[in-house]
Motif scaffolding. Structure first.
Motif, short mmCIF file in Angstrom:
data_model
loop_
_atom_site.label_atom_id
_atom_site.label_comp_id
_atom_site.label_asym_id
_atom_site.label_seq_id
_atom_site.Cartn_x
_atom_site.Cartn_y
_atom_site.Cartn_z
N SER A 124 0.55 -1.25 0.34
CA SER A 124 0.09 -0.07 -0.23
C SER A 124 0.65 1.24 0.11
CB SER A 124 -1.15 -0.35 1.51
OG SER A 124 -0.15 0.71 2.33
N LEU A 125 0.63 1.98 -1.16
CA LEU A 125 1.32 3.44 -0.28
C LEU A 125 1.64 4.01 0.95
CD1 LEU A 125 -1.01 5.57 -3.29
CD2 LEU A 125 1.36 4.35 -3.56
N ALA A 126 0.26 3.27 1.98
CA ALA A 126 0.74 4.44 3.66
C ALA A 126 1.98 3.37 3.45
CB ALA A 126 -0.39 3.36 3.93
N GLU A 127 2.85 2.34 3.18
CA GLU A 127 3.46 1.77 3.72
C GLU A 127 5.25 2.40 3.75
OE1 GLU A 127 4.67 -2.84 2.14
OE2 GLU A 127 2.16 -2.94 2.99
N GLY A 179 -1.53 0.33 -9.49
CA GLY A 179 -2.40 1.18 -8.61
C GLY A 179 -1.76 2.68 -8.66
N CYS A 180 -0.07 2.64 -9.41
CA CYS A 180 -0.27 3.94 -8.89
C CYS A 180 -0.88 4.77 -9.70
CB CYS A 180 1.71 3.90 -8.57
SG CYS A 180 1.96 2.61 -7.62
N GLY A 181 -1.60 5.38 -9.20
CA GLY A 181 -2.38 5.90 -10.00
C GLY A 181 -1.41 8.21 -10.56
N ARG A 183 2.46 -1.98 -4.54
CA ARG A 183 1.28 -3.32 -5.26
C ARG A 183 0.32 -2.52 -4.58
NH1 ARG A 183 4.34 -7.73 -6.57
NH2 ARG A 183 4.87 -8.39 -8.51
N TRP A 184 -0.36 -1.41 -4.65
CA TRP A 184 -1.89 -1.20 -4.40
C TRP A 184 -3.24 -1.69 -4.64
CZ3 TRP A 184 -3.96 4.42 -3.70
CH2 TRP A 184 -4.42 4.49 -2.80
N HIS A 185 -3.54 -2.80 -3.83
CA HIS A 185 -4.81 -3.38 -4.83
C HIS A 185 -6.15 -3.02 -4.16
CE1 HIS A 185 -2.65 -5.35 -7.79
NE2 HIS A 185 -1.80 -6.17 -6.56
N SER A 186 -6.53 -1.82 -4.17
CA SER A 186 -7.40 -1.76 -3.13
C SER A 186 -9.02 -0.91 -3.55
CB SER A 186 -6.83 -0.44 -1.94
OG SER A 186 -8.00 0.74 -1.62
N SER A 187 -9.68 -0.10 -3.00
CA SER A 187 -11.47 0.01 -3.72
C SER A 187 -10.89 1.84 -3.84
CB SER A 187 -12.59 0.14 -3.28
OG SER A 187 -12.27 0.38 -2.04
N GLN A 188 -9.78 1.97 -3.11
CA GLN A 188 -9.33 3.69 -3.09
C GLN A 188 -8.81 4.26 -3.87
OE1 GLN A 188 -7.72 3.84 0.15
NE2 GLN A 188 -8.83 4.64 2.04
N VAL A 189 -8.38 3.09 -4.33
CA VAL A 189 -7.45 3.29 -6.37
C VAL A 189 -8.45 3.93 -7.20
CG1 VAL A 189 -6.19 2.53 -8.12
CG2 VAL A 189 -5.64 1.90 -6.23
N LYS A 190 -9.64 3.44 -7.05
CA LYS A 190 -11.31 4.39 -8.45
C LYS A 190 -10.87 5.62 -8.00
CE LYS A 190 -12.97 0.21 -7.79
NZ LYS A 190 -14.42 -0.38 -7.69
#
Length: 266
Positions: A90-93, A163-165, A111-118
């Motif tokens: 996650s980006l928080a890490e 997921g790195c938008g 690798r950020w697999h989260s609904s927040q990526v949307k």
């Protein structure tokens, strides 16, 4: 002359009187007392190679916590040889101070697999105030880390971003120039990656052997075709990227909506 007690005689006959009673009160062998004298070793008495090996089995948080116990273990934590691989889920890490970006880095993955990526994938001009405020808390994290990698890790071999938008073409182009030995580049669901990044691959990706641009909606068939033509040795994979609807400027979207309304009116 009296004789001392002895063992039972052959044939099962008992020994002299009192022998069995003395044997019953005999002290047993105390093995635990002997084991108490076995020498012990403290972890700090191990050499650097052993400590690095032990640290390698720990996650980033555990390494950091162990390093807080004494200066010697902190030196092990800061040893570049401990950090050839960096993986983040996650980006928080990326905000944590529990890892080291060093010249020994060979493989980096975020690798950020989260609904927040949307939320991050929404076009900037379409975001509301709440969405912009959410993105402002982390949009710089991945870019800042990649800039550090450009300055400190010339021997990087593999980079994976998912997921790195907020990672841009310019950031990847700079990394390709700064890490000339990069062999594997995998980008997934990075909406700001466009054909300009593909053009940078054809110029600076001389050592690149594998390129993935999956679900990157602003990559086109023309850009992929250019990479295939100029870099035939490259293993190129682009799942769904060129088939997705790309970003549009507000005026472009308005023009398309007007054209669609006229078509339906007919």
């Amino acid at each position: 002359m009296s004789t001392g007690p002895g063992p039972p005689s052959p044939g099962g006959r008992s020994g002299p009187p009192g022998w069995a009673r003395q044997q019953a009160h005999a002290q047993p062998c105390d093995c635990s007392r002997q084991s108490a004298f076995v020498p012990t070793m403290h972890i700090t008495q191990l050499n650097r190679e052993c400590l690095l090996h032990l640290f390698s089995f720990l996650d980033k948080d555990s390494r950091k916590n162990l390093a807080k116990t004494c200066s010697q273990l902190r030196e092990v934590f800061l040893d570049p040889l401990l950090w050839p691989l960096l993986h983040f889920n996650s980006l928080a890490e990326l905000k944590k101070d529990n890892f080291l970006v060093s010249p020994a880095l060979r493989c980096l993955s975020i690798r950020w697999h989260s609904s927040q990526v949307k939320v991050c994938n929404v076009e900037d001009w379409m975001k509301n105030a709440l969405q912009r405020g959410f993105c402002s808390t982390h949009e710089h994290l991945a870019r800042d880390l990649l800039v550090k990698v450009c300055h400190r890790c010339p021997n990087l071999l593999s980079l994976t971003l998912s997921g790195c938008g907020h990672v841009t073409d310019e950031c990847i182009a700079l990394l390709l120039q700064s890490c000339p030995n990069l062999q594997t580049l995998k980008l997934e669901n990075c909406v700001r990656i466009t054909n300009r990044m593909l053009a940078a691959v054809t110029i600076h990706g001389r050592s690149l052997r594998t390129l993935h641009v999956d679900f990157c909606r602003n990559v086109s068939q023309a850009g992929l075709r250019q990479v295939r033509d100029l870099c035939p040795w490259l293993v190129l994979k682009a799942e769904r990227s060129a088939d997705m609807i790309p970003d549009m400027l507000p005026e472009e979207k308005l023009t398309q909506e007007r054209a669609a309304r006229k078509l339906f009116q007919r």
